[in-house]
Design a protein around this motif. Structure first.
Motif, PDB file in Angstrom:
ATOM      1  N   MET A   1     -31.573  56.356  -3.534  1.00 32.47           N
ATOM      2  CA  MET A   1     -31.839  54.957  -3.876  1.00 32.47           C
ATOM      3  C   MET A   1     -30.510  54.239  -4.091  1.00 32.47           C
ATOM      4  O   MET A   1     -29.618  54.752  -4.752  1.00 32.47           O
ATOM      5  CB  MET A   1     -32.696  54.881  -5.144  1.00 32.47           C
ATOM      6  CG  MET A   1     -33.079  53.468  -5.540  1.00 32.47           C
ATOM      7  SD  MET A   1     -34.135  53.457  -6.991  1.00 32.47           S
ATOM      8  CE  MET A   1     -35.584  54.273  -6.352  1.00 32.47           C
ATOM      9  N   THR A   2     -30.395  53.041  -3.538  1.00 39.27           N
ATOM     10  CA  THR A   2     -29.158  52.277  -3.626  1.00 39.27           C
ATOM     11  C   THR A   2     -29.306  51.150  -4.640  1.00 39.27           C
ATOM     12  O   THR A   2     -30.305  50.442  -4.659  1.00 39.27           O
ATOM     13  CB  THR A   2     -28.798  51.682  -2.257  1.00 39.27           C
ATOM     14  OG1 THR A   2     -28.659  52.745  -1.315  1.00 39.27           O
ATOM     15  CG2 THR A   2     -27.486  50.913  -2.338  1.00 39.27           C
ATOM     16  N   THR A   3     -28.308  51.000  -5.482  1.00 40.81           N
ATOM     17  CA  THR A   3     -28.282  49.938  -6.483  1.00 40.81           C
ATOM     18  C   THR A   3     -27.275  48.884  -6.053  1.00 40.81           C
ATOM     19  O   THR A   3     -26.199  49.206  -5.569  1.00 40.81           O
ATOM     20  CB  THR A   3     -27.900  50.490  -7.857  1.00 40.81           C
ATOM     21  OG1 THR A   3     -28.853  51.489  -8.236  1.00 40.81           O
ATOM     22  CG2 THR A   3     -27.880  49.393  -8.904  1.00 40.81           C
ATOM     23  N   THR A   4     -27.655  47.622  -6.249  1.00 35.60           N
ATOM     24  CA  THR A   4     -26.775  46.507  -5.899  1.00 35.60           C
ATOM     25  C   THR A   4     -26.259  45.865  -7.169  1.00 35.60           C
ATOM     26  O   THR A   4     -27.014  45.614  -8.105  1.00 35.60           O
ATOM     27  CB  THR A   4     -27.534  45.452  -5.074  1.00 35.60           C
ATOM     28  OG1 THR A   4     -28.057  46.068  -3.903  1.00 35.60           O
ATOM     29  CG2 THR A   4     -26.598  44.319  -4.657  1.00 35.60           C
ATOM     30  N   VAL A   5     -24.967  45.583  -7.187  1.00 29.86           N
ATOM     31  CA  VAL A   5     -24.371  44.866  -8.301  1.00 29.86           C
ATOM     32  C   VAL A   5     -23.623  43.669  -7.721  1.00 29.86           C
ATOM     33  O   VAL A   5     -22.943  43.781  -6.709  1.00 29.86           O
ATOM     34  CB  VAL A   5     -23.429  45.786  -9.125  1.00 29.86           C
ATOM     35  CG1 VAL A   5     -22.341  46.355  -8.261  1.00 29.86           C
ATOM     36  CG2 VAL A   5     -22.814  45.021 -10.290  1.00 29.86           C
ATOM     37  N   ILE A   6     -23.795  42.502  -8.353  1.00 28.02           N
ATOM     38  CA  ILE A   6     -23.166  41.270  -7.877  1.00 28.02           C
ATOM     39  C   ILE A   6     -22.291  40.712  -8.983  1.00 28.02           C
ATOM     40  O   ILE A   6     -22.712  40.611 -10.142  1.00 28.02           O
ATOM     41  CB  ILE A   6     -24.216  40.220  -7.453  1.00 28.02           C
ATOM     42  CG1 ILE A   6     -25.067  40.757  -6.306  1.00 28.02           C
ATOM     43  CG2 ILE A   6     -23.535  38.913  -7.034  1.00 28.02           C
ATOM     44  CD1 ILE A   6     -26.168  39.812  -5.872  1.00 28.02           C
ATOM     45  N   GLY A   7     -21.076  40.345  -8.621  1.00 25.29           N
ATOM     46  CA  GLY A   7     -20.156  39.727  -9.560  1.00 25.29           C
ATOM     47  C   GLY A   7     -19.802  38.325  -9.137  1.00 25.29           C
ATOM     48  O   GLY A   7     -19.818  38.002  -7.938  1.00 25.29           O
ATOM     49  N   VAL A   8     -19.486  37.457 -10.103  1.00 24.34           N
ATOM     50  CA  VAL A   8     -19.143  36.053  -9.841  1.00 24.34           C
ATOM     51  C   VAL A   8     -17.680  35.856 -10.215  1.00 24.34           C
ATOM     52  O   VAL A   8     -17.287  36.093 -11.366  1.00 24.34           O
ATOM     53  CB  VAL A   8     -20.041  35.105 -10.661  1.00 24.34           C
ATOM     54  CG1 VAL A   8     -19.690  33.652 -10.356  1.00 24.34           C
ATOM     55  CG2 VAL A   8     -21.503  35.372 -10.375  1.00 24.34           C
ATOM     56  N   PHE A   9     -16.857  35.415  -9.238  1.00 28.56           N
ATOM     57  CA  PHE A   9     -15.418  35.329  -9.456  1.00 28.56           C
ATOM     58  C   PHE A   9     -14.851  34.083  -8.806  1.00 28.56           C
ATOM     59  O   PHE A   9     -15.456  33.500  -7.900  1.00 28.56           O
ATOM     60  CB  PHE A   9     -14.702  36.561  -8.879  1.00 28.56           C
ATOM     61  CG  PHE A   9     -15.263  37.868  -9.342  1.00 28.56           C
ATOM     62  CD1 PHE A   9     -14.928  38.395 -10.577  1.00 28.56           C
ATOM     63  CD2 PHE A   9     -16.145  38.582  -8.540  1.00 28.56           C
ATOM     64  CE1 PHE A   9     -15.459  39.596 -10.993  1.00 28.56           C
ATOM     65  CE2 PHE A   9     -16.670  39.783  -8.943  1.00 28.56           C
ATOM     66  CZ  PHE A   9     -16.329  40.293 -10.194  1.00 28.56           C
ATOM     67  N   ASP A  10     -13.652  33.715  -9.282  1.00 33.96           N
ATOM     68  CA  ASP A  10     -12.878  32.680  -8.612  1.00 33.96           C
ATOM     69  C   ASP A  10     -12.249  33.278  -7.349  1.00 33.96           C
ATOM     70  O   ASP A  10     -12.177  34.500  -7.183  1.00 33.96           O
ATOM     71  CB  ASP A  10     -11.784  32.137  -9.537  1.00 33.96           C
ATOM     72  CG  ASP A  10     -12.374  31.289 -10.665  1.00 33.96           C
ATOM     73  OD1 ASP A  10     -13.445  30.701 -10.449  1.00 33.96           O
ATOM     74  OD2 ASP A  10     -11.766  31.251 -11.754  1.00 33.96           O
ATOM     75  N   ASP A  11     -11.750  32.387  -6.488  1.00 30.14           N
ATOM     76  CA  ASP A  11     -11.186  32.845  -5.211  1.00 30.14           C
ATOM     77  C   ASP A  11     -10.048  33.832  -5.402  1.00 30.14           C
ATOM     78  O   ASP A  11      -9.937  34.824  -4.679  1.00 30.14           O
ATOM     79  CB  ASP A  11     -10.689  31.647  -4.395  1.00 30.14           C
ATOM     80  CG  ASP A  11     -11.848  30.788  -3.897  1.00 30.14           C
ATOM     81  OD1 ASP A  11     -12.982  31.299  -3.868  1.00 30.14           O
ATOM     82  OD2 ASP A  11     -11.615  29.624  -3.535  1.00 30.14           O
ATOM     83  N   ASP A  12      -9.151  33.561  -6.341  1.00 27.78           N
ATOM     84  CA  ASP A  12      -7.988  34.425  -6.503  1.00 27.78           C
ATOM     85  C   ASP A  12      -8.342  35.764  -7.143  1.00 27.78           C
ATOM     86  O   ASP A  12      -7.618  36.745  -6.983  1.00 27.78           O
ATOM     87  CB  ASP A  12      -6.908  33.709  -7.322  1.00 27.78           C
ATOM     88  CG  ASP A  12      -7.442  33.252  -8.678  1.00 27.78           C
ATOM     89  OD1 ASP A  12      -8.677  33.118  -8.810  1.00 27.78           O
ATOM     90  OD2 ASP A  12      -6.626  33.035  -9.588  1.00 27.78           O
ATOM     91  N   TYR A  58     -27.323  32.829  -9.457  1.00 32.22           N
ATOM     92  CA  TYR A  58     -26.122  33.171  -8.699  1.00 32.22           C
ATOM     93  C   TYR A  58     -25.814  32.097  -7.655  1.00 32.22           C
ATOM     94  O   TYR A  58     -24.651  31.743  -7.431  1.00 32.22           O
ATOM     95  CB  TYR A  58     -26.311  34.524  -7.996  1.00 32.22           C
ATOM     96  CG  TYR A  58     -26.133  35.702  -8.930  1.00 32.22           C
ATOM     97  CD1 TYR A  58     -24.915  35.942  -9.547  1.00 32.22           C
ATOM     98  CD2 TYR A  58     -27.186  36.582  -9.164  1.00 32.22           C
ATOM     99  CE1 TYR A  58     -24.742  37.032 -10.382  1.00 32.22           C
ATOM    100  CE2 TYR A  58     -27.033  37.670 -10.003  1.00 32.22           C
ATOM    101  CZ  TYR A  58     -25.814  37.890 -10.619  1.00 32.22           C
ATOM    102  OH  TYR A  58     -25.648  38.970 -11.453  1.00 32.22           O
ATOM    103  N   ALA A  59     -26.843  31.567  -7.008  1.00 32.58           N
ATOM    104  CA  ALA A  59     -26.633  30.532  -6.001  1.00 32.58           C
ATOM    105  C   ALA A  59     -26.021  29.279  -6.616  1.00 32.58           C
ATOM    106  O   ALA A  59     -25.182  28.620  -6.003  1.00 32.58           O
ATOM    107  CB  ALA A  59     -27.950  30.205  -5.297  1.00 32.58           C
ATOM    108  N   GLU A  60     -26.446  28.953  -7.844  1.00 30.85           N
ATOM    109  CA  GLU A  60     -25.861  27.791  -8.528  1.00 30.85           C
ATOM    110  C   GLU A  60     -24.383  28.034  -8.805  1.00 30.85           C
ATOM    111  O   GLU A  60     -23.554  27.127  -8.687  1.00 30.85           O
ATOM    112  CB  GLU A  60     -26.618  27.535  -9.830  1.00 30.85           C
ATOM    113  CG  GLU A  60     -28.043  27.005  -9.611  1.00 30.85           C
ATOM    114  CD  GLU A  60     -28.810  26.885 -10.917  1.00 30.85           C
ATOM    115  OE1 GLU A  60     -28.211  27.201 -11.981  1.00 30.85           O
ATOM    116  OE2 GLU A  60     -29.990  26.498 -10.889  1.00 30.85           O
ATOM    117  N   ALA A  61     -24.041  29.254  -9.203  1.00 33.86           N
ATOM    118  CA  ALA A  61     -22.629  29.575  -9.441  1.00 33.86           C
ATOM    119  C   ALA A  61     -21.825  29.425  -8.145  1.00 33.86           C
ATOM    120  O   ALA A  61     -20.700  28.915  -8.147  1.00 33.86           O
ATOM    121  CB  ALA A  61     -22.495  30.990  -9.995  1.00 33.86           C
TER     122      ALA A  61
END
Length: 230
Positions: A1-12, A58-61
């Motif tokens: 089973m695969t787990t997905t993790v999403i992070g929110v970052f600035d470009d740099d 996440y889409a709003e971010a």
């Protein structure tokens, strides 16, 4: 089973996170920058196992200029990605709520096999033509001509005319050459036979029968157990 993790970052920051994930052993196929927009981005996140509310968050971010970096791995390895992302998010002031949402997303792949039939060439023998040089004695008779010049004296008693007398009493040199034939041996190569190799192909059909596998996934809701009364 695969787990997905999403992070929110600035470009740099996203480049630093990507580099550190690779250093931690994540392959390029396990790291993805989600670059869709609007509803397409929401659908992409939902397709990775997130709830729609979380996907819209996440889409709003992303709409505010943030970059969304996703990592995929089995549960036993995903904590590495979570730790790396949380460390960088903490520097940017990301909320703990977002990190908890990321850890909830898991996906179960539905896989199926396809029968791939190809063909390859194998050696089945052939024809070899080998040429070698052999020598054999030959014989031919040739007639050679050879000339010889001889000088012969004989007695004569004849009166000369005035012209003959005038010519006879002048200095004169008369020569006659000898010739002889000698052998001149040469060889001439000629083609007396040719051997041509031709390849002829024939086609035949073969039917391949095999079995392919496919995973069937059943989704059921687990109802909470009723409490026992004392």
């Amino acid at each position: 089973m695969t787990t997905t993790v999403i992070g929110v970052f600035d470009d740099d920051i996203v480049r630093k996170v990507t580099s550190e994930l690779r250093d931690a052993g994540f392959q390029d196929r396990e790291i993805e920058l989600l670059d869709a927009e609007g509803e397409a981005l929401v659908a992409a996140i939902v397709g990775r196992g997130f709830a729609e509310d979380d996907a819209r968050s996440y889409a709003e971010a992303a709409g505010r200029g943030k970059q969304l970096l996703a990592a995929y791995a089995p549960e036993v390895r995903i904590q590495q990605a979570v730790a790396i992302m949380e460390r960088y998010e903490a520097e940017e002031g990301a909320s703990d709520g977002q990190r908890r949402k990321r850890e909830q997303a898991e996906s179960v792949p539905v896989a199926e096999e396809e029968l791939a039939v190809g063909k390859h060439k194998v050696l089945r023998g052939g024809v070899r033509v080998t040429s070698r040089v052999e020598e054999q004695p030959v014989e031919e008779t040739v007639t050679l001509r050879e000339e010889h010049v001889t000088a012969e004296r004989r007695s004569a008693d004849r009166e000369l005319s005035e012209d003959e007398a005038e010519a006879a009493f002048q200095d004169k040199v008369v020569e006659m050459t000898e010739t002889a034939e000698e052998l001149a041996v040469g060889k001439e190569a000629r083609v007396v036979e040719e051997i041509t190799l031709r390849r002829e192909a024939e086609e035949r059909e073969r039917t391949v029968k095999d079995k392919v596998r496919r995973t069937e996934v059943e989704v059921e809701k687990i109802e909470p157990q009723a409490r026992k009364r004392r």
